[in-house]
Scaffold this active site. Structure first.
Site, short mmCIF file in Angstrom:
data_model
loop_
_atom_site.label_atom_id
_atom_site.label_comp_id
_atom_site.label_asym_id
_atom_site.label_seq_id
_atom_site.Cartn_x
_atom_site.Cartn_y
_atom_site.Cartn_z
N VAL A 73 0.77 -1.26 0.16
CA VAL A 73 -0.04 -0.09 -0.04
C VAL A 73 1.04 1.44 0.06
O VAL A 73 1.55 1.49 0.93
CB VAL A 73 -1.02 -0.13 1.26
CG1 VAL A 73 -1.75 1.59 1.30
CG2 VAL A 73 -1.79 -1.16 1.37
N GLU A 165 -3.44 1.64 -2.11
CA GLU A 165 -3.18 3.17 -2.20
C GLU A 165 -3.84 3.61 -0.85
O GLU A 165 -4.94 3.23 -0.51
CB GLU A 165 -3.33 3.79 -3.29
CG GLU A 165 -4.57 3.89 -4.15
CD GLU A 165 -5.69 3.99 -3.19
OE1 GLU A 165 -5.72 5.30 -2.48
OE2 GLU A 165 -6.89 3.32 -3.11
N GLY A 305 -10.88 1.38 -0.93
CA GLY A 305 -9.47 1.61 -1.33
C GLY A 305 -8.62 0.58 -0.47
O GLY A 305 -9.01 -0.54 -0.14
N GLU A 306 -7.40 1.17 -0.26
CA GLU A 306 -6.61 0.39 0.54
C GLU A 306 -5.96 -0.98 0.02
O GLU A 306 -4.88 -1.41 0.87
CB GLU A 306 -7.00 0.01 1.98
CG GLU A 306 -7.67 1.27 2.71
CD GLU A 306 -8.17 0.95 4.08
OE1 GLU A 306 -8.19 -0.08 4.49
OE2 GLU A 306 -8.60 1.82 4.64
N GLY A 307 -6.14 -1.45 -1.15
CA GLY A 307 -5.79 -2.51 -1.62
C GLY A 307 -7.01 -3.75 -1.45
O GLY A 307 -6.54 -4.68 -1.66
#
Length: 338
Positions: A73, A165, A305-307
């Site tokens: 990330v 991300e 998000g965050e992967g």
């Protein structure tokens, strides 16, 4: 990490694909042949069969395994927040990085349950990129440095790479990248991101329109430097480093995919080793996947998000390989196949 190409200049990206490995057709064909002998009707496992064959080709073995999964990330801050596009202050980026490191975020839980080793890489959070309504977000040197940092973070021993991300304001960045690369109107790509209201969405659209007018260049590398952030450039570097080692990549949602879309715009073959973990509820993502010609592994209405979507999809890829490697053939099971 020794790379088979140089990232000393952004100009070399256009010819890079011819220096990078491709999928092993022999291994993929052998994997497909095995699928046709397993104790099930041919094709009945659908996408799971395709995932097993995909992994076989890129890992160069008819019986691929995931012994080591890496999740990265990348986090960055953005000058476009000066235009009021973000419902949360930029300090939240650093706070969330600490949350990731403490194990308290959704990505930690999903990496844990699906067997991925997570690393979080903040990229100069105290030095946001510049406001692209006034000037390019990054210099060539800054963009190149972020690319290299992304490439250097990739584990050479990983069998698969999960990418994500974090960055307050980066849904605006993602929409700007997508619009610059694939055209259409700004409003076609803009969504609520982390929770923007109607006024916030209008500010995002206005900022992107101003940036596109000020910066008419549309070659992919210029688009990345002008509208992207450090985490977007790092994602591109990580995707390239994974390709150099024939490591399949699971991309996350709209923001992650829009970053990798820069490479697709350079040469669509640069994303041949990349899977899309899920289709985000962020409205621009489905449109972006159509432009890329990519099918997501999952569609579960996520947009955190965050992967997280990519990490969740890792479990599906693991399941595909468990069936591929663990099921008996008709001959082994003593089952009549026809």
């Amino acid at each position: 990490m020794t790379m088979p190409f140089s990232l000393t200049s952004l100009d070399g990206l256009a010819g890079l694909v011819d220096k990078l490995p491709t999928s092993d057709a022999t291994a993929a064909q052998a994997a497909r042949a095995r699928q046709d002998t397993l104790t099930k009707p041919p094709g009945s496992l659908g996408l799971l069969e395709d995932l097993a064959v995909f992994m076989a080709g890129w890992r160069r073995t008819p019986r691929p395994r995931i012994d080591r999964a890496q999740a990265l990330v990348f986090a960055g801050n953005h000058g476009i927040c000066a235009q009021g596009v973000n419902p949360f202050p930029q300090v939240v980026t650093a706070q969330m990085v600490q949350n990731f490191r403490a194990g308290g975020a959704a990505i930690n839980q999903l990496c844990g349950v699906n067997g991925a080793e997570l690393s979080v890489i903040p990229l100069d959070l105290d030095k946001p990129t510049r406001d692209f309504t006034a000037e390019p977000a990054m210099s060539e040197a800054e963009c190149r440095e972020a690319l290299n940092r992304g490439a250097e973070a990739v584990d050479a021993e990983a069998d698969i790479l999960v990418l994500g991300e974090m960055g307050i304001g980066n849904s605006t960045v993602a929409a700007a990248l997508a619009c610059a690369l694939f055209g259409g109107r700004a409003e076609d790509w803009v969504g609520p991101g982390a929770g923007a209201d109607d006024a916030g969405v209008a500010r995002k659209i206005a900022a992107i329109e101003a940036g596109l007018t000020l910066h008419p260049e549309r070659d992919p590398v210029s688009v990345l430097r002008t509208f992207g952030g450090r985490e977007q450039a790092a994602i591109c570097g990580a995707v390239l480093a994974a390709r150099a080692r024939r490591t399949p990549v699971l991309l996350d949602g709209f923001i992650c995919t829009s970053a990798a879309a820069v490479l697709h715009a350079v040469d669509e073959r640069l994303l041949d080793h990349a899977l899309i973990g899920h289709v985000s509820a962020e409205p621009g993502h489905r449109r972006l996947l159509q432009a890329l010609g990519k099918r997501p592994v999952l569609d579960v209405d996520m947009r955190v998000g965050e992967g997280t979507g990519a990490a969740l999809a890792l479990g599906v890829v693991r399941a595909a390989l468990a069936c591929h490697n663990g099921m008996a053939t008709f001959e082994e099971a003593g089952v009549t196949s026809a």
